[in-house]
Design a protein around this motif. Structure first.
Motif, PDB file in Angstrom:
ATOM      1  N   ILE A  38       0.836  -1.203   0.000  1.00 18.66           N
ATOM      2  CA  ILE A  38       0.000   0.000   0.000  1.00 18.66           C
ATOM      3  C   ILE A  38       0.869   1.250   0.000  1.00 18.66           C
ATOM      4  N   GLU A  39       1.919   1.258   0.824  1.00 20.58           N
ATOM      5  CA  GLU A  39       2.763   2.450   0.919  1.00 20.58           C
ATOM      6  C   GLU A  39       3.604   2.673  -0.333  1.00 20.58           C
ATOM      7  N   ASN A  40       3.747   1.655  -1.163  1.00 25.94           N
ATOM      8  CA  ASN A  40       4.564   1.798  -2.382  1.00 25.94           C
ATOM      9  C   ASN A  40       3.757   2.224  -3.603  1.00 25.94           C
ATOM     10  N   GLN A  41       2.427   2.326  -3.479  1.00 24.81           N
ATOM     11  CA  GLN A  41       1.596   2.642  -4.643  1.00 24.81           C
ATOM     12  C   GLN A  41       1.480   4.163  -4.838  1.00 24.81           C
ATOM     13  N   ASN A  63      -5.364  -4.020  -8.808  1.00 22.75           N
ATOM     14  CA  ASN A  63      -4.091  -4.516  -8.275  1.00 22.75           C
ATOM     15  C   ASN A  63      -4.202  -4.813  -6.787  1.00 22.75           C
ATOM     16  N   LEU A  64      -4.963  -3.975  -6.064  1.00 27.42           N
ATOM     17  CA  LEU A  64      -5.163  -4.208  -4.639  1.00 27.42           C
ATOM     18  C   LEU A  64      -5.908  -5.525  -4.410  1.00 27.42           C
ATOM     19  N   VAL A  65      -6.970  -5.732  -5.174  1.00 28.70           N
ATOM     20  CA  VAL A  65      -7.737  -6.976  -5.039  1.00 28.70           C
ATOM     21  C   VAL A  65      -6.867  -8.181  -5.386  1.00 28.70           C
ATOM     22  N   ALA A  66      -6.089  -8.076  -6.461  1.00 29.42           N
ATOM     23  CA  ALA A  66      -5.222  -9.182  -6.864  1.00 29.42           C
ATOM     24  C   ALA A  66      -4.168  -9.479  -5.798  1.00 29.42           C
ATOM     25  N   GLU A  67      -3.630  -8.407  -5.196  1.00 27.55           N
ATOM     26  CA  GLU A  67      -2.619  -8.590  -4.158  1.00 27.55           C
ATOM     27  C   GLU A  67      -3.219  -9.257  -2.917  1.00 27.55           C
ATOM     28  N   LEU A  68      -4.451  -8.885  -2.577  1.00 26.04           N
ATOM     29  CA  LEU A  68      -5.128  -9.536  -1.455  1.00 26.04           C
ATOM     30  C   LEU A  68      -5.365 -11.018  -1.738  1.00 26.04           C
ATOM     31  N   GLN A  69      -5.810 -11.305  -2.959  1.00 25.35           N
ATOM     32  CA  GLN A  69      -6.061 -12.700  -3.323  1.00 25.35           C
ATOM     33  C   GLN A  69      -4.769 -13.508  -3.326  1.00 25.35           C
ATOM     34  N   ARG A  70      -3.683 -12.884  -3.792  1.00 27.67           N
ATOM     35  CA  ARG A  70      -2.394 -13.573  -3.783  1.00 27.67           C
ATOM     36  C   ARG A  70      -1.939 -13.850  -2.352  1.00 27.67           C
ATOM     37  N   LEU A  82      -8.212 -19.652   8.489  1.00 25.26           N
ATOM     38  CA  LEU A  82      -9.163 -18.572   8.754  1.00 25.26           C
ATOM     39  C   LEU A  82      -8.718 -17.261   8.106  1.00 25.26           C
ATOM     40  N   LEU A  83      -7.394 -16.993   8.149  1.00 22.47           N
ATOM     41  CA  LEU A  83      -6.879 -15.774   7.534  1.00 22.47           C
ATOM     42  C   LEU A  83      -7.087 -15.805   6.022  1.00 22.47           C
ATOM     43  N   LYS A  84      -6.911 -16.985   5.430  1.00 20.93           N
ATOM     44  CA  LYS A  84      -7.140 -17.137   3.990  1.00 20.93           C
ATOM     45  C   LYS A  84      -8.581 -16.798   3.644  1.00 20.93           C
ATOM     46  N   ILE A  85      -9.526 -17.301   4.436  1.00 23.02           N
ATOM     47  CA  ILE A  85     -10.948 -17.012   4.213  1.00 23.02           C
ATOM     48  C   ILE A  85     -11.216 -15.519   4.374  1.00 23.02           C
ATOM     49  N   LYS A  86     -10.627 -14.930   5.427  1.00 29.21           N
ATOM     50  CA  LYS A  86     -10.885 -13.524   5.733  1.00 29.21           C
ATOM     51  C   LYS A  86     -10.334 -12.605   4.638  1.00 29.21           C
ATOM     52  N   LEU A  87      -9.104 -12.846   4.187  1.00 31.48           N
ATOM     53  CA  LEU A  87      -8.510 -11.994   3.152  1.00 31.48           C
ATOM     54  C   LEU A  87      -9.267 -12.120   1.833  1.00 31.48           C
ATOM     55  N   GLY A  88      -9.699 -13.332   1.522  1.00 32.43           N
ATOM     56  CA  GLY A  88     -10.509 -13.517   0.317  1.00 32.43           C
ATOM     57  C   GLY A  88     -11.819 -12.762   0.398  1.00 32.43           C
ATOM     58  N   HIS A  89     -12.418 -12.782   1.597  1.00 23.80           N
ATOM     59  CA  HIS A  89     -13.666 -12.035   1.809  1.00 23.80           C
ATOM     60  C   HIS A  89     -13.438 -10.535   1.623  1.00 23.80           C
ATOM     61  N   TYR A  90     -12.328 -10.028   2.173  1.00 23.91           N
ATOM     62  CA  TYR A  90     -12.043  -8.597   2.033  1.00 23.91           C
ATOM     63  C   TYR A  90     -11.802  -8.221   0.574  1.00 23.91           C
ATOM     64  N   ALA A  91     -11.164  -9.105  -0.182  1.00 21.35           N
ATOM     65  CA  ALA A  91     -10.931  -8.834  -1.601  1.00 21.35           C
ATOM     66  C   ALA A  91     -12.257  -8.674  -2.337  1.00 21.35           C
TER      67      ALA A  91
END
Length: 786
Positions: A38-41, A63-70, A82-91
């Protein structure tokens, strides 16, 4: 990521403010797990008010969504599930929220990053202070304001507690009063009882009534004291609110507006508006809480009238608190982005107005409309004196209505005028020597809205910085002078748009230096020697001592109404010509220190005569607006052994549009060292146009085009005549002396009558070569090879 590391170390109120930046609109977990990304964009590169930037914002969202999914896919194991589920949900959540409005995502993240930076900086300053280091004045003021807010919060909480006690006491009083009425009713009903029983009951009830009435009398006095004490506390709190509001509106906001005005001259871009909004929202919240408390006091007084001055006191408090909130609302209707101060008719322009307390007062629940009109200086005076109740116009602005929008991510309520255009202007009668480019107008923005269910209705107005209306680009130079003088020397709270007729020379120097540095986009502004040169030009003086000019004043007429002696242009027109030339063509060379510029002909001669032949310098032309000339020292071709300083006719924007300064210096082989002793290739080689070569059947010719005549013996001088410099002699003829064999033989058609060179032929040669460079030359190349 460095900022996020620092942000996580915040404590107390700062940590609470940082956490409040996040929510459903942008989860804090996204900030944490994508901190470095985020700070590099390039969030700041996106112009939020430009719809054309939406594609750039959309790429950042994707790019933000793709980075979250990655990031989600990288999680593994039981702990990572659980973190995988949560980050996917946020994306998915961010994609659905901002897919149709990607600029809002950029606005949100910019607000978050800037707020974090501010909180970290304030915490750093506070930490430095606690270690005994001296805080700067800005941090001290901020600390003073924050301390005052804490005092107000405690005072408001105290009056709230006292009000609740009063309410409870009054409710108990009313219960006891009702009990007294019941006793009186019982006493009245005793007449129907037998005498013996009546006497016994009457004695008991009378005793009870006496006790209750005595209590009621004491409690009524106590309640009245509570009310008076509470009114006194409210009066004290209102005094603190006024003091805090004065500090924020009459000092901090005025200073912000002053910085915004100086930004029009190239000063540092005004910042801190989000901080001001947070302060104004705190004020609005505290004022509203106290107003509600006063209203509840009025209700309690009406519910239980008691003898005394409470009604008058509460009426005064209510009036005072309404005045305070009215002043806050009307003062915080501000212009976030000013319209251009040189405004050309039939040209699109933009502006943004903002209500700093709009979100806190829920004004966006019924979004107000803002109207923009252009008014004259006289109309602006009448408006500020309340002599005019309706907004007269001095012109017609197209697309001058806009609805205020609430941006939930940043909490700002603003109206963005993106496509305004001044269709026509009505000018007033000018005074004396005043020209149309000295006439000032202003754009008036006005709106009306209500709060608390139409309980309070506000009619708000705000004036833009002065604007000068032009109809042709040729008027831009003089209009800019009017704007610069106004921005630099306007006093806060002035009558529109009064400025001093004359100012001290150091004050003007500060304004000129600010303008120059801004246009050059570097820290290299005007040196003391440069300013002495300008003073010599402005005052027709020969003194080289800066102290001689410190107490001198320069009038507006000297600045841009009266021509310089022997010239057909003013001091400002000459200076602005220099700025435009440098900005368009020579900025890198100025920032490299290659251009001395502010040197007159005699100074150039004195500087160069002590240097080896071929030493040259670049100075601004005295006789032409926006011109720069090359002065160099060389042998006198007419008198071997004698050295002269020569000057080219000035180059202008027209010349540099054909061929750059670096290439022209490269062409002139007799120029060897840039003053004082730097080899010219060391300074200018990185700016030379690279040579082109044969490519796909075409041949591009690049050669050093010598556009300069060589030196020979001029016409014979009278016996005993004193040698003169090139700009004073007759034009020399041209031959091939051995010491200048690098120059081609040509007629001396490029020297003017004073010995300077005429560049018209030079430009003709350049244009011819440029035309050749664009032609296919395969056949010519083949014939030469054969």
């Amino acid at each position: 990521m460095a900022m996020w590391i620092q942000a996580q170390q915040l404590q107390g109120e700062a940590l609470h403010q940082m956490q409040a930046l996040y929510g459903q609109h942008f989860p804090i977990e996204v900030r944490h797990y994508l901190a470095q990304w985020i700070e590099n964009q390039p969030w700041d590169s996106v112009e939020l008010d430009n719809p054309a930037e939406e594609a750039k914002a959309k790429r950042l969202l994707d790019n933000l969504v793709a980075e979250l999914q990655r990031k989600a896919q990288l999680q593994s194991g039981e702990d990572g599930f659980l973190l995988k589920i949560k980050l996917g949900h946020y994306a998915n959540q961010l994609k659905s929220t901002y897919d149709r409005c990607p600029l809002e995502l950029v606005r949100c993240i910019k607000h978050i990053l800037h707020s974090e930076q501010r909180l970290v900086q304030e915490a750093t300053n506070a930490s430095s202070g606690s270690e005994g280091q001296t805080m700067d004045s800005l941090s001290q003021r901020h600390q003073q304001i924050n301390q005052a807010f804490e005092e107000l919060r405690l005072a408001t909480q105290e009056t709230e507690n006292e009000l609740r006690k009063l309410q409870h006491s009054q409710e108990y009083f009313i219960i006891q009063y009702q009990e007294n009425l019941r006793i009186q009713a019982q006493l009245s009903s005793l007449s129907s009882l037998p005498p013996a029983e009546r006497t016994q009951r009457e004695t008991t009830l009378q005793s009870k009534r006496t006790t209750v009435e005595a209590w009621l009398a004491r409690e009524a006095s106590t309640l009245q004291k509570y009310r008076l004490d509470l009114s006194a506390q409210h009066q004290k709190t209102l005094g603190l609110l006024r003091k805090q509001q004065t500090l924020i509106l009459d000092e901090e906001l005025i200073q912000w507006k002053r910085r915004q005005q100086l930004a029009g001259n190239g000063g540092p871009h005004e910042g801190g508006l989000d901080v001001l909004q947070s302060w104004c929202e705190k004020l609005a919240d505290l004022i509203w809480q106290n107003r509600q408390q006063i209203r509840r006091c009025e209700h309690l007084t009406q519910q239980l009238p008691l003898p005394g001055p409470m009604e008058e006191l509460l009426s005064k408090l209510n009036s005072d608190i309404t005045d305070i909130i009215s002043a806050l609302v009307t003062s915080t209707f501000i212009i976030e982005k000013q319209p251009p101060q040189v405004l050309k008719t039939q040209t699109k322009f933009a502006a943004t107005v903002r209500l700093l307390v709009g979100g806190k007062l829920n004004v966006h629940m019924n979004p107000p409309q803002v109207k923009a009109v252009i008014v004259s200086e006289q109309q602006a005076k009448a408006l500020l004196k309340n002599e005019s109740t309706h907004s007269e116009s001095s012109g017609e602005i197209l697309n001058n209505n806009c609805v205020m929008e609430y941006h939930q991510t940043t909490g700002t309520l603003s109206a963005h005028f993106r496509n305004m255009s001044l269709k026509r202007i009505k000018r007033s009668d000018r005074r004396g020597a005043e020209s149309v480019t000295e006439e000032k107008f202003t754009v008036l923005f006005e709106s009306q809205f209500s709060v608390a269910g139409n309980e309070l209705v506000f009619h708000v107005k705000t004036l833009s910085l002065p604007v000068v209306v032009i109809v042709h680009g040729s008027q831009d130079n003089n209009a800019t002078a009017t704007v610069l003088w106004d921005n630099a020397f306007a006093e806060p709270g002035r009558v529109p748009f009064v400025v001093p007729d004359k100012v001290l020379w150091p004050q003007l120097c500060e304004a000129l230096d600010m303008k120059y540095k801004a246009e050059m986009h570097s820290g290299r502004g005007l040196s003391e020697d440069n300013l002495v040169f300008l003073a010599q030009k402005a005052f027709t003086s020969s003194s080289s001592n800066p102290e001689d000019y410190h107490n001198m004043t320069m009038s507006w007429a000297q600045f841009n109404r009266e021509s310089l002696p022997g010239r057909n242009f003013t001091f400002w027109q000459w200076f602005d010509g220099v700025v435009e030339l440098m900005k368009k063509h020579l900025k890198p060379h100025w920032n490299d220190g290659a251009i001395l510029g502010f040197v007159n002909k005699q100074q150039a001669q004195d500087m160069l005569m002590s240097k080896p032949n071929g030493t040259f310098l670049l100075r601004f032309s005295d006789s032409e607006i926006g011109g720069i000339t090359i002065a160099w020292v060389a042998e006198n071709p007419n008198k071997p052994g004698e050295r002269l300083v020569w000057n080219l006719l000035p180059y202008t924007t027209k010349d540099f549009s054909i061929r750059s300064l670096a290439d022209r210096i490269s062409d002139l082989n007799h120029l060897l060292f840039l003053y004082p002793d730097r080899p010219k290739d060391e300074v200018f080689a990185k700016y030379y146009t690279p040579p082109l070569c044969m490519y796909q059947g075409y041949f591009s010719l690049h050669q050093s085009i010598t556009l300069f005549p060589k030196f020979t013996t001029p016409n014979p001088e009278p016996s005993g005549g004193t040698p003169t410099f090139m700009d004073q002699t007759a034009s020399p003829s041209v031959t091939h002396p051995s010491n200048f064999g690098v120059y081609p033989s040509m007629n001396d058609t490029m020297l003017d009558a004073d010995g300077d060179f005429d560049l018209e032929d030079t430009m003709d040669v350049a244009r011819h070569v440029e035309e050749l460079l664009r032609r296919p030359m395969a056949n010519q190349w083949s014939s030469q090879q054969s």
